[in-house]
Write a protein that holds these residues in place. Structure first.
Motif, PDB file in Angstrom:
ATOM      1  N   GLY A 122      45.094  45.457  50.768  1.00  0.00           N
ATOM      2  CA  GLY A 122      44.958  46.119  49.476  1.00  0.00           C
ATOM      3  C   GLY A 122      44.576  45.216  48.324  1.00  0.00           C
ATOM      4  O   GLY A 122      44.555  45.667  47.178  1.00  0.00           O
ATOM      5  N   SER A 123      44.256  43.960  48.584  1.00  0.00           N
ATOM      6  CA  SER A 123      43.869  43.043  47.507  1.00  0.00           C
ATOM      7  C   SER A 123      42.431  43.309  47.072  1.00  0.00           C
ATOM      8  O   SER A 123      41.657  43.950  47.782  1.00  0.00           O
ATOM      9  CB  SER A 123      44.032  41.591  47.952  1.00  0.00           C
ATOM     10  N   THR A 124      42.068  42.794  45.893  1.00  0.00           N
ATOM     11  CA  THR A 124      40.753  43.060  45.318  1.00  0.00           C
ATOM     12  C   THR A 124      40.164  41.788  44.735  1.00  0.00           C
ATOM     13  O   THR A 124      40.881  40.986  44.132  1.00  0.00           O
ATOM     14  CB  THR A 124      40.861  44.122  44.205  1.00  0.00           C
ATOM     15  N   CYS A 125      38.854  41.616  44.897  1.00  0.00           N
ATOM     16  CA  CYS A 125      38.142  40.507  44.267  1.00  0.00           C
ATOM     17  C   CYS A 125      37.056  41.083  43.359  1.00  0.00           C
ATOM     18  O   CYS A 125      36.251  41.902  43.794  1.00  0.00           O
ATOM     19  CB  CYS A 125      37.487  39.612  45.314  1.00  0.00           C
ATOM     20  N   ALA A 172      49.107  40.495  49.168  1.00  0.00           N
ATOM     21  CA  ALA A 172      48.796  41.923  49.229  1.00  0.00           C
ATOM     22  C   ALA A 172      48.758  42.514  47.829  1.00  0.00           C
ATOM     23  O   ALA A 172      49.605  42.199  46.972  1.00  0.00           O
ATOM     24  CB  ALA A 172      49.831  42.640  50.078  1.00  0.00           C
ATOM     25  N   ALA A 173      47.755  43.382  47.592  1.00  0.00           N
ATOM     26  CA  ALA A 173      47.572  44.110  46.329  1.00  0.00           C
ATOM     27  C   ALA A 173      47.249  43.206  45.142  1.00  0.00           C
ATOM     28  O   ALA A 173      47.215  43.677  44.004  1.00  0.00           O
ATOM     29  CB  ALA A 173      48.797  44.963  46.012  1.00  0.00           C
ATOM     30  N   SER A 174      47.009  41.931  45.387  1.00  0.00           N
ATOM     31  CA  SER A 174      46.635  41.026  44.298  1.00  0.00           C
ATOM     32  C   SER A 174      45.205  41.305  43.839  1.00  0.00           C
ATOM     33  O   SER A 174      44.384  41.814  44.598  1.00  0.00           O
ATOM     34  CB  SER A 174      46.762  39.572  44.745  1.00  0.00           C
ATOM     35  N   VAL A 175      44.904  40.939  42.598  1.00  0.00           N
ATOM     36  CA  VAL A 175      43.559  41.110  42.055  1.00  0.00           C
ATOM     37  C   VAL A 175      43.035  39.744  41.642  1.00  0.00           C
ATOM     38  O   VAL A 175      43.573  39.103  40.727  1.00  0.00           O
ATOM     39  CB  VAL A 175      43.556  42.068  40.843  1.00  0.00           C
ATOM     40  N   VAL A 176      42.001  39.293  42.328  1.00  0.00           N
ATOM     41  CA  VAL A 176      41.430  37.969  42.072  1.00  0.00           C
ATOM     42  C   VAL A 176      40.351  38.104  41.003  1.00  0.00           C
ATOM     43  O   VAL A 176      39.310  38.733  41.232  1.00  0.00           O
ATOM     44  CB  VAL A 176      40.842  37.357  43.366  1.00  0.00           C
ATOM     45  N   THR A 177      40.588  37.497  39.834  1.00  0.00           N
ATOM     46  CA  THR A 177      39.649  37.585  38.718  1.00  0.00           C
ATOM     47  C   THR A 177      39.013  36.249  38.388  1.00  0.00           C
ATOM     48  O   THR A 177      38.164  36.163  37.509  1.00  0.00           O
ATOM     49  CB  THR A 177      40.366  38.120  37.465  1.00  0.00           C
ATOM     50  N   PRO A 186      46.543  39.335  37.117  1.00  0.00           N
ATOM     51  CA  PRO A 186      45.564  38.721  38.015  1.00  0.00           C
ATOM     52  C   PRO A 186      46.221  37.691  38.928  1.00  0.00           C
ATOM     53  O   PRO A 186      47.294  37.168  38.624  1.00  0.00           O
ATOM     54  CB  PRO A 186      44.582  38.064  37.056  1.00  0.00           C
ATOM     55  N   ALA A 187      45.565  37.409  40.054  1.00  0.00           N
ATOM     56  CA  ALA A 187      46.127  36.466  41.027  1.00  0.00           C
ATOM     57  C   ALA A 187      46.092  35.047  40.483  1.00  0.00           C
ATOM     58  O   ALA A 187      45.100  34.603  39.904  1.00  0.00           O
ATOM     59  CB  ALA A 187      45.335  36.550  42.329  1.00  0.00           C
ATOM     60  N   ARG A 188      47.206  34.344  40.670  1.00  0.00           N
ATOM     61  CA  ARG A 188      47.308  32.956  40.239  1.00  0.00           C
ATOM     62  C   ARG A 188      47.745  32.087  41.417  1.00  0.00           C
ATOM     63  O   ARG A 188      48.602  32.493  42.199  1.00  0.00           O
ATOM     64  CB  ARG A 188      48.319  32.812  39.092  1.00  0.00           C
ATOM     65  N   ALA A 189      47.157  30.909  41.519  1.00  0.00           N
ATOM     66  CA  ALA A 189      47.510  29.981  42.586  1.00  0.00           C
ATOM     67  C   ALA A 189      48.904  29.430  42.322  1.00  0.00           C
ATOM     68  O   ALA A 189      49.170  28.870  41.259  1.00  0.00           O
ATOM     69  CB  ALA A 189      46.497  28.849  42.663  1.00  0.00           C
ATOM     70  N   LEU A 190      49.814  29.610  43.292  1.00  0.00           N
ATOM     71  CA  LEU A 190      51.202  29.195  43.100  1.00  0.00           C
ATOM     72  C   LEU A 190      51.480  27.807  43.633  1.00  0.00           C
ATOM     73  O   LEU A 190      52.177  27.009  43.021  1.00  0.00           O
ATOM     74  CB  LEU A 190      52.134  30.195  43.793  1.00  0.00           C
ATOM     75  N   LYS A 191      50.983  27.522  44.854  1.00  0.00           N
ATOM     76  CA  LYS A 191      51.296  26.228  45.468  1.00  0.00           C
ATOM     77  C   LYS A 191      50.272  25.920  46.534  1.00  0.00           C
ATOM     78  O   LYS A 191      49.473  26.750  46.936  1.00  0.00           O
ATOM     79  CB  LYS A 191      52.686  26.258  46.079  1.00  0.00           C
ATOM     80  N   SER A 192      50.337  24.694  47.034  1.00  0.00           N
ATOM     81  CA  SER A 192      49.413  24.253  48.070  1.00  0.00           C
ATOM     82  C   SER A 192      49.711  24.967  49.379  1.00  0.00           C
ATOM     83  O   SER A 192      50.864  25.245  49.713  1.00  0.00           O
ATOM     84  CB  SER A 192      49.536  22.735  48.264  1.00  0.00           C
ATOM     85  N   ASN A 193      48.679  25.248  50.104  1.00  0.00           N
ATOM     86  CA  ASN A 193      48.806  25.899  51.406  1.00  0.00           C
ATOM     87  C   ASN A 193      48.338  24.968  52.518  1.00  0.00           C
ATOM     88  O   ASN A 193      47.902  25.393  53.569  1.00  0.00           O
ATOM     89  CB  ASN A 193      47.960  27.188  51.422  1.00  0.00           C
ATOM     90  N   ILE A 194      48.411  23.641  52.273  1.00  0.00           N
ATOM     91  CA  ILE A 194      47.946  22.669  53.254  1.00  0.00           C
ATOM     92  C   ILE A 194      48.916  22.631  54.422  1.00  0.00           C
ATOM     93  O   ILE A 194      50.121  22.438  54.245  1.00  0.00           O
ATOM     94  CB  ILE A 194      47.817  21.268  52.634  1.00  0.00           C
ATOM     95  N   LEU A 195      48.417  22.819  55.620  1.00  0.00           N
ATOM     96  CA  LEU A 195      49.249  22.807  56.811  1.00  0.00           C
ATOM     97  C   LEU A 195      49.063  21.496  57.550  1.00  0.00           C
ATOM     98  O   LEU A 195      47.957  20.950  57.595  1.00  0.00           O
ATOM     99  CB  LEU A 195      48.868  23.969  57.737  1.00  0.00           C
TER     100      LEU A 195
END
Length: 423
Positions: free
Chosen positions: A363-366, A380-385, A398-407
């Motif tokens: 359900g997210s949107t760009c 889910a359901a986030s809106v990337v602006t 709007p969607a905001r980057a929270l933290k690193s996703n480096i695995l």
């Protein structure tokens, strides 16, 4: 209650009345078949009934008895006549089956009885169509008839078995009468009749992974008339079992014994899907559901899944082993890099770029033109602006980057010994 007590009485009474009322029509058809096609007038063939028991179904003959020099019948399109084609389109060739209904071998409504030779090709789920009496007409007959693929027909048959009722039977009978005057779907394109069902002659595809996402992949392949021959999964508890009516043959490593075998990775985790695709030597197949809408100018890489209801607009480029999930919408000029996952009902406006191994949540949107870097997860359901940098987790409106996703990257023997269980 209806199927156990009332349906048989309803069938016998209605079939008897129809035989009396339609007896003049049947007599005329008998004379015409005898005059135009000759003897025998009736076509009697062994078919499979309830619980897999065989019986002899009776129809009016619609084709000539022409054979070649070796005595083998000529192709259906050669033996079919204009008169026979009329009988088929109007379903008048089916009238003698009322005798089978009175005998209790058939019902007025149910899955159409097929040849006994098909029994060995059914999956356990498809074989459930034999839990009820076969019908003169049925749910698949009013929803496409022979224009449907075999897998689609069987899915409709099993749906009827699970949902049969007096009201549903009345609806099917009424719509059958309408179909007589609007005879669409009598045959598949390029065929005088329905092609023979033989899954062994279809391309056999192995599915990697036995989780929930595998069900979507298997169903997509079945609707595309592909035959899923086996599943490979690293969970020992599944070995020797069936999953979604497909046998789980063994661990994924066993697939390496079949170099070049057709396969698709049915695992939702992007990193796992990437590692397997890069590790295994397979002929990767692309699964595209016939109920998706894809522009002719779209480029789709191997190993990618496009699920039912997905829409992909012109000049979009999709990499390898991507998942475009159920009812996702991808507008024009988008770019989705390999191993990305566009979840159900996610929506990409024009010119969006999704990086490698990124996931766009349900359900997210760009908005138009945004770029999401590699290895990102969008909630889910986030809106990337705005653009999202690589290796980020972003949520919100709007969607905001929270933290690193480096695995952490697997190295050495640890990578070689990884087990890939259903995901």
């Amino acid at each position: 209650m209806y199927s156990a007590y009332f349906k048989r009485t309803f069938d016998a009474v209605v079939a008897s009345l129809l035989l009396v009322v339609l007896s003049p029509v049947i007599a005329i058809l008998y004379a015409l078949v005898r005059q135009i096609l000759g003897a025998p007038v009736f076509f009697v063939q062994e078919r499979t009934g309830k619980n897999g028991k065989s019986f002899h179904m009776v129809k009016f003959r619609t084709m000539k008895s022409s054979v070649d020099a070796s005595g083998k019948p000529l192709p259906d399109e050669v033996r079919m006549t204009k008169f026979g084609n009329f009988l088929r389109k109007a379903s008048l060739d089916e009238l003698p089956e009322l005798i089978n209904v009175i005998r209790g071998q058939m019902s007025l409504v149910g899955p159409r009885p097929l040849l006994p030779q098909y029994l060995k090709f059914y999956t356990p789920e498809q074989n459930r169509r034999h839990d009820v009496l076969p019908g003169v007409t049925g749910w698949s007959q009013i929803n496409g008839r022979n224009s449907l693929s075999w897998s689609a027909k069987f899915e409709l048959d099993v749906w009827y078995v699970d949902n049969q009722s007096f009201l549903l039977d009345l609806i099917i009978l009424l719509k059958t009468v309408f179909r007589v005057f609007n005879p669409a779907g009598v045959s598949q394109d390029g065929h005088a009749t329905m092609p023979l069902f033989d899954q062994k002659s279809s391309s056999q595809i192995a599915v990697i992974g036995a989780g929930g996402h595998a069900k979507v992949v298997i169903e997509t392949l079945r609707h595309s008339q592909e035959f899923v021959s086996a599943i490979f999964d690293d969970n020992p508890a599944l070995w020797g079992q069936t999953f979604f009516a497909v046998p789980v043959t063994g661990p994924i490593s066993k697939l390496t014994e079949l170099p070049g075998h057709k396969a698709i990775v049915a695992i939702g985790n992007n990193d796992t899907r990437r590692e397997l695709a890069e590790k295994l030597n397979c002929q990767w197949v692309t699964a595209i559901h016939p109920l998706s809408i894809i522009s002719d100018s779209v480029e789709i890489g191997t190993g990618t899944l496009v699920a039912a209801g997905a829409v992909i607009q012109p000049d979009t480029k999709i990499g390898e082993h991507v998942i475009i999930n159920t009812s996702a919408s991808v507008d024009h000029d988008c770019r989705i890099d390999s191993f990305a996952h566009i979840c159900p009902n996610a929506s990409l406006a024009g010119g969006v770029h999704i990086g490698k191994c990124s996931l766009l949540g349900t359900g997210s949107t760009c908005i138009p033109g945004v770029r999401i870097g590699a290895n990102c997860q969008i909630g889910a359901a986030s809106v990337v602006t705005r653009d999202i940098p690589e290796n980020s987790i972003a949520i919100g409106i709007p969607a905001r980057a929270l933290k690193s996703n480096i695995l952490p990257q697997k190295q050495g023997k640890a990578a070689e010994q990884t087990d890939y269980k259903a995901a």
